[in-house]
Motif scaffolding. Structure first.
Motif, mmCIF file in Angstrom:
data_model
loop_
_atom_site.group_PDB
_atom_site.id
_atom_site.type_symbol
_atom_site.label_atom_id
_atom_site.label_comp_id
_atom_site.label_asym_id
_atom_site.label_seq_id
_atom_site.Cartn_x
_atom_site.Cartn_y
_atom_site.Cartn_z
ATOM 1 N N SER A 132 0.848 -1.185 0.000
ATOM 2 C CA SER A 132 0.000 0.000 0.000
ATOM 3 C C SER A 132 0.891 1.244 0.000
ATOM 4 O O SER A 132 2.125 1.138 -0.052
ATOM 5 C CB SER A 132 -0.889 0.005 1.247
ATOM 6 O OG SER A 132 -0.090 0.181 2.418
ATOM 7 N N VAL A 179 2.187 4.338 2.331
ATOM 8 C CA VAL A 179 2.317 4.876 3.682
ATOM 9 C C VAL A 179 2.611 6.359 3.518
ATOM 10 O O VAL A 179 3.462 6.736 2.708
ATOM 11 C CB VAL A 179 3.442 4.173 4.461
ATOM 12 C CG1 VAL A 179 3.689 4.868 5.798
ATOM 13 C CG2 VAL A 179 3.103 2.703 4.680
ATOM 14 N N SER A 212 0.957 -2.495 4.514
ATOM 15 C CA SER A 212 -0.188 -2.002 5.265
ATOM 16 C C SER A 212 -0.123 -2.350 6.746
ATOM 17 O O SER A 212 -1.035 -2.006 7.500
ATOM 18 C CB SER A 212 -1.491 -2.540 4.661
ATOM 19 O OG SER A 212 -1.614 -3.933 4.854
ATOM 20 N N ILE A 218 -2.065 4.901 6.251
ATOM 21 C CA ILE A 218 -2.144 3.906 5.179
ATOM 22 C C ILE A 218 -3.175 4.345 4.135
ATOM 23 O O ILE A 218 -4.268 4.792 4.483
ATOM 24 C CB ILE A 218 -2.558 2.528 5.739
ATOM 25 C CG1 ILE A 218 -1.627 2.103 6.885
ATOM 26 C CG2 ILE A 218 -2.573 1.480 4.627
ATOM 27 C CD1 ILE A 218 -0.185 1.957 6.488
#
Length: 376
Positions: free
Chosen positions: A171, A173, A261, A279
């Protein structure tokens, strides 16, 4: 996953120093290197101390699964397994990981290990492209208790050799004090996010490869190169491996980084400001990178190896692996601690490519990306 030893050892202040002094063991390897280097040499990192008269189970894995400077599942698994079974669990950590066994098989040398922990789709494709015959055996659900409890969405081996035992999700950050990450892939192209994103080279990084594959999922085979060209125009920085990009992010060089994540799990444990560890799942999705385990086809102790695979799928063991490996369990009923469940973020829609989709395409996609990225 494998980057955990980097974060925990570095801390917020020491990230740059650790990256500069990294050892040969890559934190973010995950079988992500596309090269088939020579695997000459001996297996390293083996745990010794076999009691007289007891059986020995030899399990190969990646180094940080056993001896990361923070926490590793390996020692706990060894202690628990040996307390129940009349056997000694001996971890093996060959420097070149799966390539070591591919080379041995190619040379006709006996495989003296029983199981392998840490397989992914790309590794299996590499095995099948380079080994004439079976390196791993198909797993009979009747022989491995708990096999049917694995989440169907994590299955990645059409030949049913690899059994998923955990997964991570790739993902964004981001530091919300510096920027609010966009919600879509197209949003990353907006002028207000120029120069804000740090990513990794998909030729040398598992996270970088996963992010590239996610863009192919989002934009298609015919559109992903144009999308990356637009990302370049908007100032994306592509560094080498995950630890390089995360170090730059931790040093404030950009407000967004491609990562995992579960980032807030680390941040919470270290008492860091969670506003710097937000996230974002682009398009409400994240690319799933499940890890699997398998029994070698010529395992010296196949029954004991099956018992080990069953042991690894027990709910309480799955929970412990998830916490120590900072990843999500492969089954639904693992009793995760409250703080882990709170800070480990799971996407509404996981995405991934299947074995069949990647076979014959992954190298082509990555090479085309590299050629274009270097020429722009």
């Amino acid at each position: 996953m494998r980057r955990r030893n980097f974060i925990k050892a570095a801390g917020a202040a020491g990230v740059s120093a650790l990256v500069a002094g990294c050892s040969a063991e890559p934190v973010d390897d995950g079988g992500d290197s596309a090269s088939n280097e020579s695997t000459e040499g001996t297996e390293t990192g083996t745990t010794t101390g076999t009691p007289s008269g007891s059986a020995t189970l030899r399990v190969a894995t990646y180094t940080s699964f056993v001896d990361a400077p923070s926490s590793s599942p390996g020692p706990w698994i060894k202690e628990q397994f040996e307390s129940e079974f009349d056997a000694t669990l001996e971890w093996q950590t060959p420097e070149n990981e799966i390539n070591y066994f591919i080379e041995r098989a190619a040379q006709g040398v006996d495989i003296e290990s029983d199981a392998y922990v840490g397989l992914d789709t790309n590794m299996l494709i590499r095995v099948d492209e380079n080994v004439d015959g079976e390196l791993f055996a198909s797993v009979d659900s009747g022989a491995v208790e708990g096999r049917d409890a694995v989440k169907s969405g994590l299955e990645f081996d059409p030949q049913e050799r690899a059994v998923p035992y955990d997964t991570g999700y790739i993902s964004l950050v981001y530091n919300e004090n510096q920027a609010t990450a966009p919600e879509t892939f197209d949003g990353l192209l907006r002028p207000e996010f120029e120069g804000d994103l740090l990513a990794q080279d998909p030729q040398s990084s598992a996270t970088g490869q996963a992010f590239l594959l996610h863009t192919i999922k989002a934009k298609g085979e015919d559109g992903y190169l144009d999308y990356w060209s637009q990302l370049q125009d908007n100032g994306v920085r592509v560094l080498g491996k995950w630890e390089d990009a995360y170090a730059a992010y931790s040093n404030g060089e950009a407000p967004m980084v491609v990562s995992y994540s579960t980032d807030q799990v680390f941040a919470n444990a270290e008492g860091e400001d969670l506003s710097e560890h937000q996230i974002r799942f682009l398009n409400g999705e994240a690319y799933a990178n499940p890890e699997g385990m398998a029994r070698f086809a010529d395992a010296p102790s196949p029954d004991l190896a099956n018992q080990f695979l069953s042991f690894m799928l027990r709910p309480e063991v799955q929970a412990e692996i998830a916490v120590r490996n900072v990843a999500f369990p492969a089954i639904s009923d693992a009793p995760l601690p409250e703080d882990f469940a709170q800070y480990a973020k799971e996407p509404e829609t996981p995405v991934t490519f299947t074995y069949e989709e990647l076979q014959g395409n992954l190298s082509e996609w990555t090479d085309a990306w590299a050629q274009q990225f270097a020429s722009n």
